[in-house]
Scaffold this motif. Structure first.
Motif, mmCIF file in Angstrom:
data_model
loop_
_atom_site.group_PDB
_atom_site.id
_atom_site.type_symbol
_atom_site.label_atom_id
_atom_site.label_comp_id
_atom_site.label_asym_id
_atom_site.label_seq_id
_atom_site.Cartn_x
_atom_site.Cartn_y
_atom_site.Cartn_z
ATOM 1 N N GLN A 63 0.858 -1.182 0.000
ATOM 2 C CA GLN A 63 0.000 0.000 0.000
ATOM 3 C C GLN A 63 0.897 1.236 0.000
ATOM 4 O O GLN A 63 1.449 1.639 1.018
ATOM 5 C CB GLN A 63 -0.942 0.027 1.196
ATOM 6 N N VAL A 64 1.035 1.813 -1.171
ATOM 7 C CA VAL A 64 1.965 2.924 -1.376
ATOM 8 C C VAL A 64 1.256 4.250 -1.161
ATOM 9 O O VAL A 64 0.051 4.376 -1.401
ATOM 10 C CB VAL A 64 2.602 2.852 -2.779
ATOM 11 N N SER A 65 2.028 5.255 -0.724
ATOM 12 C CA SER A 65 1.423 6.513 -0.312
ATOM 13 C C SER A 65 2.355 7.678 -0.616
ATOM 14 O O SER A 65 3.543 7.503 -0.869
ATOM 15 C CB SER A 65 1.159 6.460 1.201
ATOM 16 N N TYR A 66 1.771 8.881 -0.539
ATOM 17 C CA TYR A 66 2.622 10.058 -0.449
ATOM 18 C C TYR A 66 3.429 9.979 0.847
ATOM 19 O O TYR A 66 2.995 9.341 1.824
ATOM 20 C CB TYR A 66 1.782 11.337 -0.435
ATOM 21 N N ARG A 67 4.576 10.653 0.889
ATOM 22 C CA ARG A 67 5.410 10.665 2.097
ATOM 23 C C ARG A 67 4.768 11.626 3.107
ATOM 24 O O ARG A 67 5.017 12.830 3.103
ATOM 25 C CB ARG A 67 6.825 11.110 1.748
ATOM 26 N N ASP A 68 3.928 11.076 3.993
ATOM 27 C CA ASP A 68 3.098 11.918 4.861
ATOM 28 C C ASP A 68 2.738 11.180 6.145
ATOM 29 O O ASP A 68 1.576 10.900 6.412
ATOM 30 C CB ASP A 68 1.831 12.334 4.100
ATOM 31 N N LEU A 69 3.739 10.888 6.966
ATOM 32 C CA LEU A 69 3.471 10.194 8.231
ATOM 33 C C LEU A 69 2.582 11.026 9.154
ATOM 34 O O LEU A 69 1.671 10.501 9.781
ATOM 35 C CB LEU A 69 4.788 9.867 8.943
ATOM 36 N N ALA A 70 2.845 12.323 9.232
ATOM 37 C CA ALA A 70 2.087 13.168 10.154
ATOM 38 C C ALA A 70 0.612 13.244 9.778
ATOM 39 O O ALA A 70 -0.261 13.329 10.640
ATOM 40 C CB ALA A 70 2.691 14.571 10.203
ATOM 41 N N PRO A 81 6.346 14.089 -10.737
ATOM 42 C CA PRO A 81 6.139 12.722 -11.219
ATOM 43 C C PRO A 81 7.355 11.806 -11.066
ATOM 44 O O PRO A 81 7.224 10.661 -10.634
ATOM 45 C CB PRO A 81 5.763 12.917 -12.688
ATOM 46 N N GLY A 82 8.543 12.303 -11.423
ATOM 47 C CA GLY A 82 9.728 11.461 -11.311
ATOM 48 C C GLY A 82 10.014 11.044 -9.881
ATOM 49 O O GLY A 82 10.424 9.905 -9.612
ATOM 50 N N GLU A 83 9.792 11.971 -8.956
ATOM 51 C CA GLU A 83 9.996 11.672 -7.535
ATOM 52 C C GLU A 83 8.970 10.656 -7.045
ATOM 53 O O GLU A 83 9.302 9.717 -6.306
ATOM 54 C CB GLU A 83 9.902 12.966 -6.735
ATOM 55 N N LEU A 84 7.724 10.836 -7.451
ATOM 56 C CA LEU A 84 6.673 9.910 -7.040
ATOM 57 C C LEU A 84 6.940 8.509 -7.585
ATOM 58 O O LEU A 84 6.765 7.510 -6.871
ATOM 59 C CB LEU A 84 5.313 10.421 -7.513
ATOM 60 N N THR A 85 7.371 8.410 -8.827
ATOM 61 C CA THR A 85 7.713 7.114 -9.415
ATOM 62 C C THR A 85 8.771 6.392 -8.577
ATOM 63 O O THR A 85 8.631 5.209 -8.246
ATOM 64 C CB THR A 85 8.223 7.306 -10.856
ATOM 65 N N ALA A 86 9.825 7.124 -8.218
ATOM 66 C CA ALA A 86 10.898 6.526 -7.419
ATOM 67 C C ALA A 86 10.403 6.108 -6.036
ATOM 68 O O ALA A 86 10.769 5.040 -5.520
ATOM 69 C CB ALA A 86 12.055 7.517 -7.294
ATOM 70 N N GLU A 87 9.546 6.920 -5.443
ATOM 71 C CA GLU A 87 9.072 6.612 -4.091
ATOM 72 C C GLU A 87 8.112 5.420 -4.089
ATOM 73 O O GLU A 87 8.101 4.627 -3.135
ATOM 74 C CB GLU A 87 8.426 7.852 -3.480
ATOM 75 N N VAL A 88 7.320 5.280 -5.132
ATOM 76 C CA VAL A 88 6.451 4.102 -5.244
ATOM 77 C C VAL A 88 7.298 2.836 -5.367
ATOM 78 O O VAL A 88 7.066 1.839 -4.676
ATOM 79 C CB VAL A 88 5.485 4.251 -6.437
ATOM 80 N N ALA A 89 8.298 2.861 -6.252
ATOM 81 C CA ALA A 89 9.175 1.703 -6.423
ATOM 82 C C ALA A 89 9.918 1.386 -5.131
ATOM 83 O O ALA A 89 10.101 0.210 -4.762
ATOM 84 C CB ALA A 89 10.169 1.959 -7.562
ATOM 85 N N TYR A 90 10.347 2.414 -4.424
ATOM 86 C CA TYR A 90 11.062 2.259 -3.151
ATOM 87 C C TYR A 90 10.198 1.520 -2.131
ATOM 88 O O TYR A 90 10.663 0.605 -1.436
ATOM 89 C CB TYR A 90 11.423 3.649 -2.643
ATOM 90 N N GLN A 91 8.926 1.914 -2.031
ATOM 91 C CA GLN A 91 8.022 1.290 -1.059
ATOM 92 C C GLN A 91 7.764 -0.183 -1.405
ATOM 93 O O GLN A 91 7.758 -1.048 -0.530
ATOM 94 C CB GLN A 91 6.705 2.068 -1.007
ATOM 95 N N ILE A 92 7.559 -0.445 -2.686
ATOM 96 C CA ILE A 92 7.339 -1.837 -3.110
ATOM 97 C C ILE A 92 8.565 -2.679 -2.791
ATOM 98 O O ILE A 92 8.456 -3.791 -2.261
ATOM 99 C CB ILE A 92 7.015 -1.903 -4.616
#
Length: 252
Positions: A63-70, A81-92
């Motif tokens: 379950q991938v998300s924006y970087r938003d713990l708070a 978009p490029g940052e979001l792509t990398a962060e989705v792959a990172y979480q997976i």
């Protein structure tokens, strides 16, 4: 009658704080949407939930998300978009380590919260999430709202798509979810959730907040794990579906 998958958001804690009763919910659901550390979850929690899911034969999803713990991933954010792509792959990738260590694997991807709602309409953000799934390298199925930009973009990219419905969320007449900021967005009455689950599984439709019957053809039904009494409600939903002859099983 088409079988129905039951999924729940799990692993939604951080450190000593826990929100979901992962162990009990994993005795009910067939697919587990595991928080990957961006809206909730940490390494130890991810490992524990993967081990429990593997033991019980429950499918593991990222379950991938924006970087938003708070904000628990529920705040609107503008991520390039490029940052979001990398962060989705990172979480997976992070979840895959623990899934494989438990003798299983990440079997699908589902966006969470604000990201889930954003990719219903936002083609650029939808494409960034799809690119993240592709970057992770496994061609994983994705869960999302029927007719969303996200599922259409994923399908064009060659990813398997799984339409999802929510028995405890109110719908608009267009078949989208009513924003949580609006009164009546969350269905709190247990009997109503149970009967809406049956209607979604058997007839593929739901009554919108304004009273219209809206078609919602879905293969997976989400049971939120962070609602009060979530375990008891999930058990009631599954029992009601099975008593009506609905086969409850993970999607192919």
């Amino acid at each position: 009658m088409t079988p129905i998958d039951l999924n729940a958001d799990l692993g939604e804690g951080f450190g000593r704080w826990r929100l979901t009763d992962d162990e009990q919910l994993l005795s009910v659901v067939t697919s587990a949407n595991v928080a990957c550390g961006f809206h909730a979850g940490d390494a130890a929690t991810m490992r524990r939930v993967c081990e429990l899911a593997a033991e019980r034969g429950v499918r593991i999803g990222a379950q991938v998300s924006y970087r938003d713990l708070a904000g628990f991933g529920r705040r609107a954010m503008d991520v390039p978009p490029g940052e979001l792509t990398a962060e989705v792959a990172y979480q997976i990738g992070a979840l895959e380590v623990f899934a494989r260590a438990a003798g299983s694997r990440v079997a699908y991807v589902k966006p969470h919260g604000a990201l889930y709602n954003r990719v219903v309409h936002d083609e650029e953000q939808a494409a960034a999430v799809v690119d993240g799934v592709l970057l992770a390298g496994a061609g994983l199925p994705v869960l999302g709202l029927p007719s969303s930009r996200f599922l259409k973009t994923a399908e064009r990219a060659g990813l398997p798509v799984v339409a999802e419905a929510f028995a405890d969320r109110a719908y608009t007449g267009e078949g989208t979810l009513v924003p949580r900021s609006q009164e009546g967005a969350v269905i709190a009455e247990a009997d109503a959730v149970v009967e809406r689950s049956l209607g979604l599984a058997c007839s593929g439709e739901v009554v919108s907040l304004s009273g219209e019957r809206v078609p919602v053809r879905a293969r997976s039904l989400c049971l939120h794990g962070d609602t009060p009494g979530a375990v008891g409600l999930a058990r009631r939903v599954r029992a009601r579906l099975e008593s009506a002859g609905v086969r409850v099983e993970a999607f192919a």
